[in-house]
Scaffold this motif. Structure first.
Motif, PDB file in Angstrom:
ATOM      1  N   ARG A  87     -27.898 -36.176  10.859  1.00 41.62           N
ATOM      2  CA  ARG A  87     -28.171 -37.691  11.133  1.00 41.62           C
ATOM      3  C   ARG A  87     -29.750 -37.944  11.128  1.00 41.62           C
ATOM      4  O   ARG A  87     -30.704 -36.943  11.457  1.00 41.62           O
ATOM      5  CB  ARG A  87     -27.729 -38.068  12.553  1.00 41.62           C
ATOM      6  CG  ARG A  87     -26.233 -38.094  12.861  1.00 41.62           C
ATOM      7  CD  ARG A  87     -25.505 -38.960  12.025  1.00 41.62           C
ATOM      8  NE  ARG A  87     -23.979 -39.088  12.290  1.00 41.62           N
ATOM      9  CZ  ARG A  87     -23.094 -38.113  11.899  1.00 41.62           C
ATOM     10  NH1 ARG A  87     -23.544 -37.151  11.108  1.00 41.62           N
ATOM     11  NH2 ARG A  87     -21.897 -37.967  12.295  1.00 41.62           N
ATOM     12  N   TRP A 108     -29.036 -50.295  12.816  1.00 42.21           N
ATOM     13  CA  TRP A 108     -27.703 -50.938  12.011  1.00 42.21           C
ATOM     14  C   TRP A 108     -26.843 -51.219  12.935  1.00 42.21           C
ATOM     15  O   TRP A 108     -26.777 -50.959  14.137  1.00 42.21           O
ATOM     16  CB  TRP A 108     -27.077 -49.754  11.058  1.00 42.21           C
ATOM     17  CG  TRP A 108     -28.125 -49.489  10.014  1.00 42.21           C
ATOM     18  CD1 TRP A 108     -28.176 -50.114   8.601  1.00 42.21           C
ATOM     19  CD2 TRP A 108     -29.059 -48.371   9.923  1.00 42.21           C
ATOM     20  NE1 TRP A 108     -29.263 -49.200   7.983  1.00 42.21           N
ATOM     21  CE2 TRP A 108     -29.646 -48.391   8.786  1.00 42.21           C
ATOM     22  CE3 TRP A 108     -29.242 -47.425  10.673  1.00 42.21           C
ATOM     23  CZ2 TRP A 108     -30.734 -47.457   8.359  1.00 42.21           C
ATOM     24  CZ3 TRP A 108     -30.353 -46.448  10.464  1.00 42.21           C
ATOM     25  CH2 TRP A 108     -31.126 -46.759   9.376  1.00 42.21           C
ATOM     26  N   GLY A 165     -28.746 -42.804  11.468  1.00 42.65           N
ATOM     27  CA  GLY A 165     -28.116 -42.998   9.880  1.00 42.65           C
ATOM     28  C   GLY A 165     -27.489 -41.936   9.568  1.00 42.65           C
ATOM     29  O   GLY A 165     -28.120 -40.653   9.878  1.00 42.65           O
ATOM     30  N   PRO A 166     -26.654 -41.859   8.680  1.00 42.88           N
ATOM     31  CA  PRO A 166     -26.052 -43.222   8.154  1.00 42.88           C
ATOM     32  C   PRO A 166     -24.863 -43.405   8.858  1.00 42.88           C
ATOM     33  O   PRO A 166     -23.999 -44.406   8.901  1.00 42.88           O
ATOM     34  CB  PRO A 166     -25.393 -42.577   6.863  1.00 42.88           C
ATOM     35  CG  PRO A 166     -25.155 -40.916   6.840  1.00 42.88           C
ATOM     36  CD  PRO A 166     -26.461 -40.539   7.960  1.00 42.88           C
ATOM     37  N   TYR A 193     -30.828 -43.984   0.938  1.00 44.96           N
ATOM     38  CA  TYR A 193     -31.520 -45.117   1.197  1.00 44.96           C
ATOM     39  C   TYR A 193     -32.306 -45.763   0.209  1.00 44.96           C
ATOM     40  O   TYR A 193     -32.720 -46.961   0.365  1.00 44.96           O
ATOM     41  CB  TYR A 193     -32.109 -45.073   2.479  1.00 44.96           C
ATOM     42  CG  TYR A 193     -31.222 -44.666   3.675  1.00 44.96           C
ATOM     43  CD1 TYR A 193     -30.641 -45.715   4.306  1.00 44.96           C
ATOM     44  CD2 TYR A 193     -31.246 -43.448   4.272  1.00 44.96           C
ATOM     45  CE1 TYR A 193     -29.773 -45.414   5.508  1.00 44.96           C
ATOM     46  CE2 TYR A 193     -30.287 -43.104   5.605  1.00 44.96           C
ATOM     47  CZ  TYR A 193     -29.645 -44.214   5.985  1.00 44.96           C
ATOM     48  OH  TYR A 193     -28.899 -43.771   7.058  1.00 44.96           O
TER      49      TYR A 193
END
Length: 148
Positions: free
Chosen positions: A9, A27, A33-34, A67
């Motif tokens: 991550r 997010w 992320g992701p 990204y």
């Protein structure tokens, strides 16, 4: 999504040392992320030998592709090292720091995220907030993280 990003991550952060402004990507799914850190993941010790699927440079390259990051404006923080275990599988958390003058707000927004100060991230998973607090302490407070 890259196979590397399934066993790792990333925390995306921008730190302006001049103003001490520190922003993190968020997010809908969380702060890493992701994908979010699995709810049942528990802290784990770093392995004696880091397998290729957890190598920092490889994860950085996978995140750049995933990204659409500018490789000249992102670096991996070497002084942050967090490991978790989920059903016998290790998950490593990396911090990728944007080095450009401005935080890449538009780039993160294009991917459904926002860049926020840690004080504006209340309500996120506590395990993820604690990781961000450690990053905050390293960047703003100069503290070293205790490796797990």
């Amino acid at each position: 999504m890259s196979d590397l990003l399934q066993t790792n991550r990333v925390i995306l952060a921008h730190f302006d040392s001049y103003s001490a402004a520190l922003l993190f990507a968020r997010w809908e799914h969380g702060l890493l992320g992701p994908a979010a850190l699995p709810v049942t993941a528990t802290p784990a010790a770093a392995p004696a030998q880091i397998a290729p699927e957890h190598q920092g440079a490889a994860v950085l390259q996978a995140a750049i592709v995933h990204y659409g990051l500018n490789p000249a404006e992102v670096t991996r923080m070497e002084d942050f090292d967090a490991w978790y275990q989920e059903e016998g599988q290790l998950i490593r958390v990396h911090v990728l720091r944007f080095t450009g003058f401005e935080a890449p707000v538009e780039l993160i927004a294009e991917q459904g995220g926002v860049m926020r100060a840690i004080s504006a991230l209340r309500g996120a998973a506590m395990s993820e907030l604690l990781l961000l607090r450690e990053v905050f302490n390293i960047l703003v407070g100069g503290a070293q993280r205790a490796t797990t």
